[in-house]
Design a protein around this motif. Structure first.
Motif, PDB file in Angstrom:
ATOM      1  N   ASP A  59      -7.686  -4.880  -3.582  1.00  0.00           N
ATOM      2  CA  ASP A  59      -7.505  -4.896  -5.036  1.00  0.00           C
ATOM      3  C   ASP A  59      -6.899  -6.184  -5.583  1.00  0.00           C
ATOM      4  O   ASP A  59      -6.800  -6.345  -6.789  1.00  0.00           O
ATOM      5  CB  ASP A  59      -6.607  -3.730  -5.461  1.00  0.00           C
ATOM      6  CG  ASP A  59      -7.183  -2.382  -5.080  1.00  0.00           C
ATOM      7  OD1 ASP A  59      -8.422  -2.258  -5.081  1.00  0.00           O
ATOM      8  OD2 ASP A  59      -6.397  -1.462  -4.783  1.00  0.00           O
ATOM      9  N   GLY A  60      -6.433  -7.064  -4.713  1.00  0.00           N
ATOM     10  CA  GLY A  60      -5.755  -8.262  -5.183  1.00  0.00           C
ATOM     11  C   GLY A  60      -4.321  -8.006  -5.599  1.00  0.00           C
ATOM     12  O   GLY A  60      -3.662  -8.866  -6.179  1.00  0.00           O
ATOM     13  N   LYS A  61      -3.838  -6.791  -5.332  1.00  0.00           N
ATOM     14  CA  LYS A  61      -2.448  -6.434  -5.584  1.00  0.00           C
ATOM     15  C   LYS A  61      -2.077  -5.276  -4.670  1.00  0.00           C
ATOM     16  O   LYS A  61      -2.934  -4.602  -4.111  1.00  0.00           O
ATOM     17  CB  LYS A  61      -2.201  -6.080  -7.039  1.00  0.00           C
ATOM     18  CG  LYS A  61      -2.974  -4.882  -7.537  1.00  0.00           C
ATOM     19  CD  LYS A  61      -2.702  -4.654  -8.993  1.00  0.00           C
ATOM     20  CE  LYS A  61      -3.507  -3.452  -9.486  1.00  0.00           C
ATOM     21  NZ  LYS A  61      -3.229  -3.151 -10.880  1.00  0.00           N
ATOM     22  N   PHE A  62      -0.776  -5.081  -4.508  1.00  0.00           N
ATOM     23  CA  PHE A  62      -0.303  -4.000  -3.652  1.00  0.00           C
ATOM     24  C   PHE A  62      -0.266  -2.689  -4.434  1.00  0.00           C
ATOM     25  O   PHE A  62       0.295  -2.632  -5.531  1.00  0.00           O
ATOM     26  CB  PHE A  62       1.104  -4.295  -3.110  1.00  0.00           C
ATOM     27  CG  PHE A  62       1.133  -5.405  -2.111  1.00  0.00           C
ATOM     28  CD1 PHE A  62       0.557  -5.250  -0.859  1.00  0.00           C
ATOM     29  CD2 PHE A  62       1.751  -6.609  -2.402  1.00  0.00           C
ATOM     30  CE1 PHE A  62       0.598  -6.265   0.079  1.00  0.00           C
ATOM     31  CE2 PHE A  62       1.798  -7.628  -1.474  1.00  0.00           C
ATOM     32  CZ  PHE A  62       1.216  -7.455  -0.229  1.00  0.00           C
ATOM     33  N   GLN A  63      -0.860  -1.670  -3.870  1.00  0.00           N
ATOM     34  CA  GLN A  63      -0.780  -0.315  -4.410  1.00  0.00           C
ATOM     35  C   GLN A  63       0.128   0.482  -3.471  1.00  0.00           C
ATOM     36  O   GLN A  63      -0.181   0.628  -2.297  1.00  0.00           O
ATOM     37  CB  GLN A  63      -2.169   0.338  -4.474  1.00  0.00           C
ATOM     38  CG  GLN A  63      -3.154  -0.372  -5.357  1.00  0.00           C
ATOM     39  CD  GLN A  63      -2.842  -0.164  -6.827  1.00  0.00           C
ATOM     40  OE1 GLN A  63      -2.149   0.775  -7.200  1.00  0.00           O
ATOM     41  NE2 GLN A  63      -3.345  -1.060  -7.663  1.00  0.00           N
ATOM     42  N   VAL A  84       8.477   2.220   0.534  1.00  0.00           N
ATOM     43  CA  VAL A  84       7.762   1.058   0.001  1.00  0.00           C
ATOM     44  C   VAL A  84       8.210   0.835  -1.433  1.00  0.00           C
ATOM     45  O   VAL A  84       8.142   1.744  -2.258  1.00  0.00           O
ATOM     46  CB  VAL A  84       6.231   1.276   0.062  1.00  0.00           C
ATOM     47  CG1 VAL A  84       5.505   0.111  -0.573  1.00  0.00           C
ATOM     48  CG2 VAL A  84       5.774   1.479   1.493  1.00  0.00           C
ATOM     49  N   ALA A  85       8.671  -0.381  -1.719  1.00  0.00           N
ATOM     50  CA  ALA A  85       9.071  -0.748  -3.071  1.00  0.00           C
ATOM     51  C   ALA A  85       8.263  -1.967  -3.490  1.00  0.00           C
ATOM     52  O   ALA A  85       8.268  -2.979  -2.807  1.00  0.00           O
ATOM     53  CB  ALA A  85      10.561  -1.059  -3.119  1.00  0.00           C
ATOM     54  N   SER A  86       7.568  -1.855  -4.590  1.00  0.00           N
ATOM     55  CA  SER A  86       6.753  -2.954  -5.085  1.00  0.00           C
ATOM     56  C   SER A  86       7.568  -3.780  -6.067  1.00  0.00           C
ATOM     57  O   SER A  86       8.026  -3.270  -7.087  1.00  0.00           O
ATOM     58  CB  SER A  86       5.494  -2.411  -5.759  1.00  0.00           C
ATOM     59  OG  SER A  86       4.671  -3.465  -6.166  1.00  0.00           O
ATOM     60  N   LEU A  87       7.765  -5.049  -5.729  1.00  0.00           N
ATOM     61  CA  LEU A  87       8.504  -5.934  -6.617  1.00  0.00           C
ATOM     62  C   LEU A  87       7.592  -6.461  -7.724  1.00  0.00           C
ATOM     63  O   LEU A  87       7.916  -6.406  -8.890  1.00  0.00           O
ATOM     64  CB  LEU A  87       9.098  -7.099  -5.824  1.00  0.00           C
ATOM     65  CG  LEU A  87      10.035  -6.722  -4.673  1.00  0.00           C
ATOM     66  CD1 LEU A  87      10.429  -7.949  -3.876  1.00  0.00           C
ATOM     67  CD2 LEU A  87      11.265  -6.029  -5.226  1.00  0.00           C
ATOM     68  N   TYR A  88       6.480  -7.009  -7.314  1.00  0.00           N
ATOM     69  CA  TYR A  88       5.463  -7.517  -8.227  1.00  0.00           C
ATOM     70  C   TYR A  88       4.113  -7.080  -7.666  1.00  0.00           C
ATOM     71  O   TYR A  88       4.054  -6.451  -6.613  1.00  0.00           O
ATOM     72  CB  TYR A  88       5.517  -9.051  -8.312  1.00  0.00           C
ATOM     73  CG  TYR A  88       6.873  -9.584  -8.695  1.00  0.00           C
ATOM     74  CD1 TYR A  88       7.312  -9.549 -10.008  1.00  0.00           C
ATOM     75  CD2 TYR A  88       7.723 -10.125  -7.741  1.00  0.00           C
ATOM     76  CE1 TYR A  88       8.563 -10.036 -10.363  1.00  0.00           C
ATOM     77  CE2 TYR A  88       8.976 -10.610  -8.081  1.00  0.00           C
ATOM     78  CZ  TYR A  88       9.383 -10.560  -9.391  1.00  0.00           C
ATOM     79  OH  TYR A  88      10.618 -11.037  -9.734  1.00  0.00           O
ATOM     80  N   ASP A  89       3.034  -7.425  -8.344  1.00  0.00           N
ATOM     81  CA  ASP A  89       1.712  -7.067  -7.827  1.00  0.00           C
ATOM     82  C   ASP A  89       1.424  -7.750  -6.496  1.00  0.00           C
ATOM     83  O   ASP A  89       0.699  -7.222  -5.668  1.00  0.00           O
ATOM     84  CB  ASP A  89       0.615  -7.438  -8.832  1.00  0.00           C
ATOM     85  CG  ASP A  89       0.605  -6.480 -10.026  1.00  0.00           C
ATOM     86  OD1 ASP A  89       1.216  -5.404  -9.924  1.00  0.00           O
ATOM     87  OD2 ASP A  89      -0.031  -6.826 -11.034  1.00  0.00           O
ATOM     88  N   SER A  90       2.000  -8.943  -6.287  1.00  0.00           N
ATOM     89  CA  SER A  90       1.696  -9.695  -5.067  1.00  0.00           C
ATOM     90  C   SER A  90       2.829  -9.676  -4.044  1.00  0.00           C
ATOM     91  O   SER A  90       2.727 -10.298  -3.001  1.00  0.00           O
ATOM     92  CB  SER A  90       1.351 -11.147  -5.415  1.00  0.00           C
ATOM     93  OG  SER A  90       2.479 -11.780  -5.980  1.00  0.00           O
ATOM     94  N   GLU A  91       3.919  -8.968  -4.334  1.00  0.00           N
ATOM     95  CA  GLU A  91       5.041  -8.881  -3.397  1.00  0.00           C
ATOM     96  C   GLU A  91       5.442  -7.419  -3.223  1.00  0.00           C
ATOM     97  O   GLU A  91       5.455  -6.652  -4.174  1.00  0.00           O
ATOM     98  CB  GLU A  91       6.246  -9.679  -3.897  1.00  0.00           C
ATOM     99  CG  GLU A  91       6.017 -11.164  -3.921  1.00  0.00           C
ATOM    100  CD  GLU A  91       7.233 -11.927  -4.419  1.00  0.00           C
ATOM    101  OE1 GLU A  91       8.331 -11.336  -4.469  1.00  0.00           O
ATOM    102  OE2 GLU A  91       7.080 -13.095  -4.763  1.00  0.00           O
TER     103      GLU A  91
END
Length: 119
Positions: A59-63, A84-91
């Motif tokens: 997807d080009g980002k973390f889900q 799992v903690a998503s900081l940004y779409d890419s981190e």
């Protein structure tokens, strides 16, 4: 007639020798166990990274849910052992446990790299 058996001195000396050997071996064994758990955690961190990147490449980002599903699929880790903690779409940050020790993997999807540390 002579009685068969050990004298008290012989028993005490035998027990002292066993205690000395145990005092030498126990710290060595515990350090080997600690090293083995650390290596296991490094292997799990690499697997977490590859599974997270598999999600990122789709997807080009973390889900978050997709990352968790990929990790659980490959490692069979219980849900309460992975966070799992998503900081940004890419981190993304993934926390996991190995033998009651907590570890953290910070993954940067844009740079395709990760940082691994014990909490």
């Amino acid at each position: 007639m002579r009685k068969k058996g050990f004298t008290l001195i012989e028993l005490i000396i035998s027990m002292a020798i066993i205690a000395i050997l145990a005092a030498i071996l126990v710290p060595n064994i515990s350090s080997y166990i600690k090293k083995a758990n650390n290596e296991k955690a490094k292997d799990i961190a690499a697997i977490v990274f590859s599974n997270s990147m598999r999600s990122y490449m789709k997807d080009g980002k973390f889900q978050r849910e997709d990352v968790l599903n990929n990790i659980n699929e490959d490692l069979n880790i219980k849900d309460n052992e992975v966070d799992v903690a998503s900081l940004y779409d890419s981190e993304i940050t993934v926390d996991f446990k190995v033998s009651k020790l907590e570890y953290e993997v910070k993954i940067d999807g844009e740079q395709s790299r990760y940082d691994f540390k014990q909490k």
